[in-house]
Design a protein around this motif. Structure first.
Motif, mmCIF file in Angstrom:
data_model
loop_
_atom_site.group_PDB
_atom_site.id
_atom_site.type_symbol
_atom_site.label_atom_id
_atom_site.label_comp_id
_atom_site.label_asym_id
_atom_site.label_seq_id
_atom_site.Cartn_x
_atom_site.Cartn_y
_atom_site.Cartn_z
ATOM 1 N N PHE A 139 -12.053 18.602 -6.970
ATOM 2 C CA PHE A 139 -11.926 19.991 -6.520
ATOM 3 C C PHE A 139 -10.537 20.111 -5.881
ATOM 4 C CE2 PHE A 139 -14.763 23.595 -4.768
ATOM 5 C CZ PHE A 139 -13.780 24.525 -5.072
ATOM 6 N N THR A 140 -9.537 20.316 -6.712
ATOM 7 C CA THR A 140 -8.143 20.262 -6.246
ATOM 8 C C THR A 140 -7.814 21.393 -5.279
ATOM 9 O OG1 THR A 140 -7.489 21.471 -8.244
ATOM 10 C CG2 THR A 140 -7.373 19.062 -8.313
ATOM 11 N N GLU A 141 -8.413 22.564 -5.454
ATOM 12 C CA GLU A 141 -8.114 23.682 -4.559
ATOM 13 C C GLU A 141 -8.543 23.374 -3.128
ATOM 14 O OE1 GLU A 141 -9.761 23.943 -7.346
ATOM 15 O OE2 GLU A 141 -8.487 25.128 -8.701
ATOM 16 N N LEU A 142 -9.752 22.850 -2.960
ATOM 17 C CA LEU A 142 -10.236 22.508 -1.623
ATOM 18 C C LEU A 142 -9.441 21.354 -1.028
ATOM 19 C CD1 LEU A 142 -12.246 22.925 0.648
ATOM 20 C CD2 LEU A 142 -13.872 21.471 -0.576
ATOM 21 N N LEU A 143 -9.083 20.372 -1.842
ATOM 22 C CA LEU A 143 -8.274 19.262 -1.339
ATOM 23 C C LEU A 143 -6.896 19.733 -0.897
ATOM 24 C CD1 LEU A 143 -8.044 16.208 -0.894
ATOM 25 C CD2 LEU A 143 -7.270 15.993 -3.261
ATOM 26 N N THR A 144 -6.314 20.669 -1.624
ATOM 27 C CA THR A 144 -5.010 21.217 -1.229
ATOM 28 C C THR A 144 -5.097 21.965 0.093
ATOM 29 O OG1 THR A 144 -4.422 21.441 -3.566
ATOM 30 C CG2 THR A 144 -3.107 22.678 -1.978
ATOM 31 N N ILE A 145 -6.161 22.733 0.290
ATOM 32 C CA ILE A 145 -6.340 23.447 1.556
ATOM 33 C C ILE A 145 -6.496 22.466 2.720
ATOM 34 C CG2 ILE A 145 -7.900 24.978 2.815
ATOM 35 C CD1 ILE A 145 -8.473 26.411 0.197
ATOM 36 N N GLN A 146 -7.209 21.381 2.507
ATOM 37 C CA GLN A 146 -7.374 20.380 3.558
ATOM 38 C C GLN A 146 -6.042 19.750 3.946
ATOM 39 O OE1 GLN A 146 -10.225 17.666 1.875
ATOM 40 N NE2 GLN A 146 -11.984 18.873 2.515
ATOM 41 N N LEU A 147 -5.259 19.366 2.939
ATOM 42 C CA LEU A 147 -3.964 18.747 3.226
ATOM 43 C C LEU A 147 -3.009 19.728 3.892
ATOM 44 C CD1 LEU A 147 -3.467 16.670 -0.064
ATOM 45 C CD2 LEU A 147 -4.271 15.861 2.163
ATOM 46 N N MET A 148 -3.051 20.997 3.479
ATOM 47 C CA MET A 148 -2.213 22.005 4.130
ATOM 48 C C MET A 148 -2.621 22.204 5.582
ATOM 49 S SD MET A 148 -1.814 24.912 1.165
ATOM 50 C CE MET A 148 -1.090 26.060 2.340
ATOM 51 N N PHE A 149 -3.900 22.170 5.869
ATOM 52 C CA PHE A 149 -4.385 22.325 7.247
ATOM 53 C C PHE A 149 -3.869 21.182 8.121
ATOM 54 C CE2 PHE A 149 -7.678 22.441 10.567
ATOM 55 C CZ PHE A 149 -7.633 23.787 10.889
ATOM 56 N N VAL A 150 -3.938 19.967 7.610
ATOM 57 C CA VAL A 150 -3.419 18.821 8.366
ATOM 58 C C VAL A 150 -1.905 18.912 8.539
ATOM 59 C CG1 VAL A 150 -3.151 16.307 8.335
ATOM 60 C CG2 VAL A 150 -5.312 17.325 7.667
ATOM 61 N N GLY A 151 -1.193 19.329 7.497
ATOM 62 C CA GLY A 151 0.258 19.446 7.592
ATOM 63 C C GLY A 151 0.696 20.491 8.600
ATOM 64 N N ILE A 152 0.003 21.639 8.664
ATOM 65 C CA ILE A 152 0.362 22.680 9.622
ATOM 66 C C ILE A 152 0.119 22.203 11.052
ATOM 67 C CG2 ILE A 152 -0.271 24.987 10.435
ATOM 68 C CD1 ILE A 152 -0.810 25.716 7.513
ATOM 69 N N ASN A 153 -1.014 21.556 11.295
ATOM 70 C CA ASN A 153 -1.276 21.020 12.636
ATOM 71 C C ASN A 153 -0.251 19.969 13.042
ATOM 72 O OD1 ASN A 153 -3.943 22.025 13.931
ATOM 73 N ND2 ASN A 153 -4.471 21.774 11.791
ATOM 74 N N THR A 154 0.127 19.113 12.105
ATOM 75 C CA THR A 154 1.126 18.080 12.415
ATOM 76 C C THR A 154 2.481 18.685 12.718
ATOM 77 O OG1 THR A 154 -0.049 16.581 10.906
ATOM 78 C CG2 THR A 154 2.174 15.966 11.560
ATOM 79 N N LEU A 155 2.881 19.695 11.952
ATOM 80 C CA LEU A 155 4.181 20.325 12.183
ATOM 81 C C LEU A 155 4.219 21.038 13.526
ATOM 82 C CD1 LEU A 155 6.977 21.076 11.106
ATOM 83 C CD2 LEU A 155 5.937 23.050 9.968
ATOM 84 N N VAL A 156 3.153 21.736 13.873
ATOM 85 C CA VAL A 156 3.110 22.429 15.167
ATOM 86 C C VAL A 156 3.164 21.430 16.321
ATOM 87 C CG1 VAL A 156 1.682 23.874 16.647
ATOM 88 C CG2 VAL A 156 1.938 24.454 14.241
ATOM 89 N N ALA A 157 2.397 20.345 16.225
ATOM 90 C CA ALA A 157 2.424 19.326 17.281
ATOM 91 C C ALA A 157 3.785 18.641 17.370
ATOM 92 C CB ALA A 157 1.328 18.294 17.028
ATOM 93 N N TRP A 158 4.415 18.397 16.225
ATOM 94 C CA TRP A 158 5.740 17.761 16.210
ATOM 95 C C TRP A 158 6.767 18.648 16.913
ATOM 96 C CZ3 TRP A 158 7.603 13.124 14.109
ATOM 97 C CH2 TRP A 158 8.987 13.020 14.029
ATOM 98 N N LEU A 159 6.775 19.943 16.600
ATOM 99 C CA LEU A 159 7.734 20.861 17.214
ATOM 100 C C LEU A 159 7.455 21.035 18.701
ATOM 101 C CD1 LEU A 159 7.969 23.612 14.445
ATOM 102 C CD2 LEU A 159 9.589 21.768 14.917
ATOM 103 N N ALA A 160 6.188 21.004 19.100
ATOM 104 C CA ALA A 160 5.861 21.165 20.519
ATOM 105 C C ALA A 160 6.250 19.939 21.337
ATOM 106 C CB ALA A 160 4.370 21.440 20.690
ATOM 107 N N LEU A 161 6.288 18.760 20.725
ATOM 108 C CA LEU A 161 6.574 17.528 21.455
ATOM 109 C C LEU A 161 8.031 17.108 21.405
ATOM 110 C CD1 LEU A 161 3.478 15.392 20.418
ATOM 111 C CD2 LEU A 161 3.916 16.422 22.649
ATOM 112 N N GLN A 162 8.882 17.831 20.686
ATOM 113 C CA GLN A 162 10.281 17.432 20.610
ATOM 114 C C GLN A 162 11.165 18.212 21.576
ATOM 115 O OE1 GLN A 162 12.056 18.138 16.838
ATOM 116 N NE2 GLN A 162 12.023 20.361 16.996
ATOM 117 N N THR A 163 10.596 19.122 22.362
ATOM 118 C CA THR A 163 11.378 19.849 23.344
ATOM 119 C C THR A 163 11.820 18.908 24.453
ATOM 120 O OG1 THR A 163 9.331 20.461 24.473
ATOM 121 C CG2 THR A 163 10.219 22.034 22.878
#
Length: 247
Positions: A54-78
């Motif tokens: 189910f590639t559509e659901l797997l893509t949504i899962q990976l995008m969700f993890v990527g968005i959370n990681t990017l937000v946490a990365w930007l918040a911790l580099q200040t």
């Protein structure tokens, strides 16, 4: 990359590995004219090649993890003014992380398809829709919603344990350094402070130029320019001397 950003990368890598090792699969219906639907999460070694992903659901899962990681990365580099990373209450930050993720999950929950409301069936997954939208009359697919909430809770607890262990180690190092500083005599402390001051004065930090600003070219002297332009007075004098020399 600081120590907090490394923990974020480790947590994101673990989530991606779990999602790739247990990806979502679709069912293969035996009846004609029936579209394939979500079947479940299975180990990729046992079901790969037997059922389609189910590639559509797997893509949504990976995008969700990527968005959370990017937000946490930007918040911790200040950084602060002196280039140090500010102290933060990671328990409060994790609480905000859980709250925002749960708001997104319950705002766009998984729904079942329309045809499953008309017949007795175990239900299935169709897609994620806005909870107050036109498709809100459908039945929510509760197993997948429970699984999303469980993943958010597991991630929050794991990150809390990792951050608390790192913070505890940093506090132990500060305590040991303070104890060593108390045990040292005053002469040794003054000598160490003088060495540090001498090192700082010997290598002053170079200020980095701001974006879009550089040295003023009008005030710099270029070697390619040999002489400046002649003044108007000299030019008139030379022109008069040239006209006098003509026959």
């Amino acid at each position: 990359m600081n120590k907090y950003q490394r923990l974020v990368v480790v947590a994101a890598t673990m989530n991606v590995l779990v999602m790739l090792l247990f990806p979502p699969f679709t069912s293969q219906p035996l009846a004609k004219g029936v579209l394939p639907s979500f079947d479940g999460f299975y180990p990729i070694v046992s079901q790969l090649g037997h059922k389609p992903l189910f590639t559509e659901l797997l893509t949504i899962q990976l995008m969700f993890v990527g968005i959370n990681t990017l937000v946490a990365w930007l918040a911790l580099q200040t950084k602060t003014r002196h280039g140090k990373h500010p102290d933060f209450r990671f328990a409060q930050a994790i609480g905000w992380f859980v709250a925002v993720n749960l708001i997104v999950i319950f705002t766009f929950p998984p729904f079942e398809p329309y045809q499953l409301l008309l017949r007795a069936d175990l239900g299935g997954f169709d897609s994620f829709y806005f909870v107050l939208g036109s498709r809100s009359q459908r039945t929510i697919y509760w197993p997948l919603l429970y699984l999303e909430c469980m993943l958010v809770a597991i991630n929050a607890l794991g990150i809390f344990l990792m951050l608390s262990s790192v913070q505890r180690g940093a506090d132990d190092i500060r305590r040991k350094l303070a104890q060593l500083a108390d045990d040292l005599p005053d002469e040794a402390i003054e000598r160490i402070a003088a060495d540090i001051r001498q090192t700082i004065n010997a290598q002053p930090p170079k200020p980095s130029p701001s974006l879009g600003r550089g040295a003023d070219r009008r005030r710099t002297k270029h070697k390619s320019i040999a002489k400046e332009r002649r003044s108007g007075k000299d030019r008139r004098h030379q022109d008069s001397s040239r006209t006098g020399d003509r026959p």
